[in-house]
Design a protein around this motif. Structure first.
Motif, mmCIF file in Angstrom:
data_model
loop_
_atom_site.group_PDB
_atom_site.id
_atom_site.type_symbol
_atom_site.label_atom_id
_atom_site.label_comp_id
_atom_site.label_asym_id
_atom_site.label_seq_id
_atom_site.Cartn_x
_atom_site.Cartn_y
_atom_site.Cartn_z
ATOM 1 N N PHE A 66 0.838 -1.207 0.000
ATOM 2 C CA PHE A 66 0.000 0.000 0.000
ATOM 3 C C PHE A 66 0.871 1.253 0.000
ATOM 4 C CE2 PHE A 66 -3.671 -2.329 2.022
ATOM 5 C CZ PHE A 66 -4.673 -1.843 1.197
ATOM 6 N N THR B 99 -7.462 1.706 -4.690
ATOM 7 C CA THR B 99 -8.071 0.804 -3.702
ATOM 8 C C THR B 99 -9.596 0.935 -3.669
ATOM 9 O OG1 THR B 99 -6.085 1.201 -2.362
ATOM 10 C CG2 THR B 99 -7.853 -0.005 -1.319
ATOM 11 N N ASN C 86 -4.263 -1.099 5.245
ATOM 12 C CA ASN C 86 -4.009 0.300 4.906
ATOM 13 C C ASN C 86 -3.760 1.078 6.200
ATOM 14 O OD1 ASN C 86 -6.607 0.348 5.966
ATOM 15 N ND2 ASN C 86 -7.379 1.828 4.484
ATOM 16 N N ILE D 14 -9.455 -7.261 -2.420
ATOM 17 C CA ILE D 14 -9.604 -6.084 -1.559
ATOM 18 C C ILE D 14 -10.754 -6.372 -0.596
ATOM 19 C CG2 ILE D 14 -10.032 -3.588 -1.474
ATOM 20 C CD1 ILE D 14 -9.276 -3.456 -4.455
#
Length: 415
Positions: free
Chosen positions: A100, A121, A396, A413
């Motif tokens: 990330f 994302t 994240n 995700i």
């Protein structure tokens, strides 16, 4: 010196001071690694004022307000239940690694298909394809906290530096004589460190593209590396069973950490740069004093190789992942095993803490990732959906999104 403004850092808790000195804008951070919702903000402000001349009487109320905001953030527990948001057919060949950017708004995937891809994302849309390597793209990283550059390390023996926004290749770093398998940016975003199967690590100047140092001394592949949070030291782990701590400015070795009797698999500094943690094929994890190179403790208990180790952001906890199918959480100060995380049906290759430090995420050969509560050791959630082993996982910055990378060529995700 003139204080310009305050910036708040939630993970780990701290306040960044932006100030002017000699006409230049500089920053320094006040870390509050022991901050909890119970901390008395008035006492803490008084302590900060004693050690930090930039915080004058007139700024006290402002600092107190920032501390209260940090405490409020800590009070919000991460009770997230994650659900699968999107499966990305990211590459035509297996993925190698995922990472990330600082905010978590973008992530990158490296692959055997010789490319690195940049993804949004929120939408799962592909933003860039970084093409130019002539072999597997194995190691990938953003230059966090800035997030405007990407480094890729390849089996073609080179590392490339790219613009994260346009996909332009700024430099190709040539000099290694074997595969580049690990890399890292220094916190100032002025250097890239690369580790290679050729037994060396190298430091590269991001501005000029020149090599600034070759770090020699290992007698086998350099498999992992990590800068400390101020960028003054780099630690490298090798298949020669040793770990080296390097002085970045001098390009010289400060310490050799000897004691493992198996290949090193993972190395990391804690946030305040005082400790190094190492994981090894010898089934143990060791804790070292960064300043002296002294081994403080051997964290035993796993019955197979330790494949990954990490500190939480405050540096008070250590998590280990093993080929024995279990993960463990240890106290960094007590060296005691606080929690054994059992449930995976096969080796665990990757482990990481949530930014808040109350959850641990593990990725396994059993095709699942699991989310654990570190207070109870209970598995809160099994992230299922991949068709092959998961070798990479990451949170994240806010801790509300997870990405998992699998041998099934997809990336998932989770929100």
């Amino acid at each position: 010196m003139k204080l310009k403004r305050f910036l708040l850092r939630y993970y780990p808790p701290g306040i960044i001071l932006e100030y002017e000195k000699g006409g230049q804008l500089r920053t320094k951070s006040i870390d509050m690694l022991d901050l909890s919702p119970e901390t008395n903000p008035d006492i803490l402000v008084a302590e900060i004022r004693q050690s930090e001349p930039l915080i004058t009487e007139s700024r006290s109320e402002q600092v107190k307000h920032l501390i209260l905001r940090l405490q409020q953030k800590q009070g919000q527990q991460d009770h997230n239940k994650f659900s699968l948001f999107k499966t990305l057919q990211a590459h035509i060949l297996p993925l190698t690694n995922v990472a990330f950017d600082k905010s978590g708004s973008r992530f990158i995937t490296g692959s055997y298909d010789r490319t690195c891809r940049v993804w949004d994302t929120a939408s799962g849309k592909e933003l860039q394809t970084l093409e130019g390597h002539r072999n597997v793209v194995y190691a990938v990283a953003f230059n966090n906290p800035y997030g405007d550059k990407i480094a890729t390390g390849s089996f073609d023996k080179t590392c490339k530096l790219w613009s994260a926004d346009t996909g332009q290749c700024f430099h190709t770093f040539r000099g290694h004589t074997a595969e580049v398998v690990c890399l890292a940016f220094n916190p100032q975003s002025t250097l890239v460190a690369t580790g290679s199967m050729d037994t060396t690590a190298k430091l590269w100047d991001m501005e000029t593209g020149e090599e600034t140092a070759t770090l020699t001394g290992h007698t086998a592949e350099v498999i992992c590396l990590c800068f400390n949070t101020v960028g003054s030291q780099l630690v490298t782990g090798s298949f020669d069973h040793t770990v080296s701590v390097w002085d970045v400015a001098l390009g010289r070795r400060a310490h050799t950490l000897m004691g493992h009797w198996g290949e090193i698999t993972s190395v990391q500094f804690n946030w305040d740069c005082s400790l190094v943690v190492t994981g090894s094929m010898d089934k143990t994890c060791k804790l070292w004093e960064a300043a002296s190179g002294k081994c403080e403790a051997t964290l035993a208990g796993h019955t197979e190789e330790v494949l990954d180790v990490c500190f939480d952001l405050t540096g008070q906890l250590i998590a280990t992942a093993s080929a024995d199918g279990t993960a463990r959480v240890y106290g960094a100060a007590t060296h005691k095993c606080l929690m054994k995380l059992e449930g995976h049906d096969g080796e665990i290759s990757k482990i990481c803490f949530s930014p808040q430090g109350s959850r641990v995420l593990t990725a396994s050969i059993d095709k699942t990732a699991r989310l654990w509560d570190i207070q109870s050791g209970v598995c809160l959630q099994v992230l299922e959906g991949h068709a092959d082993e998961i070798f990479s996982c990451a949170f994240n910055y806010e801790g509300d999104t997870i990405i998992t990378g699998s041998k099934d060529n997809t990336c998932q995700i989770w929100h």
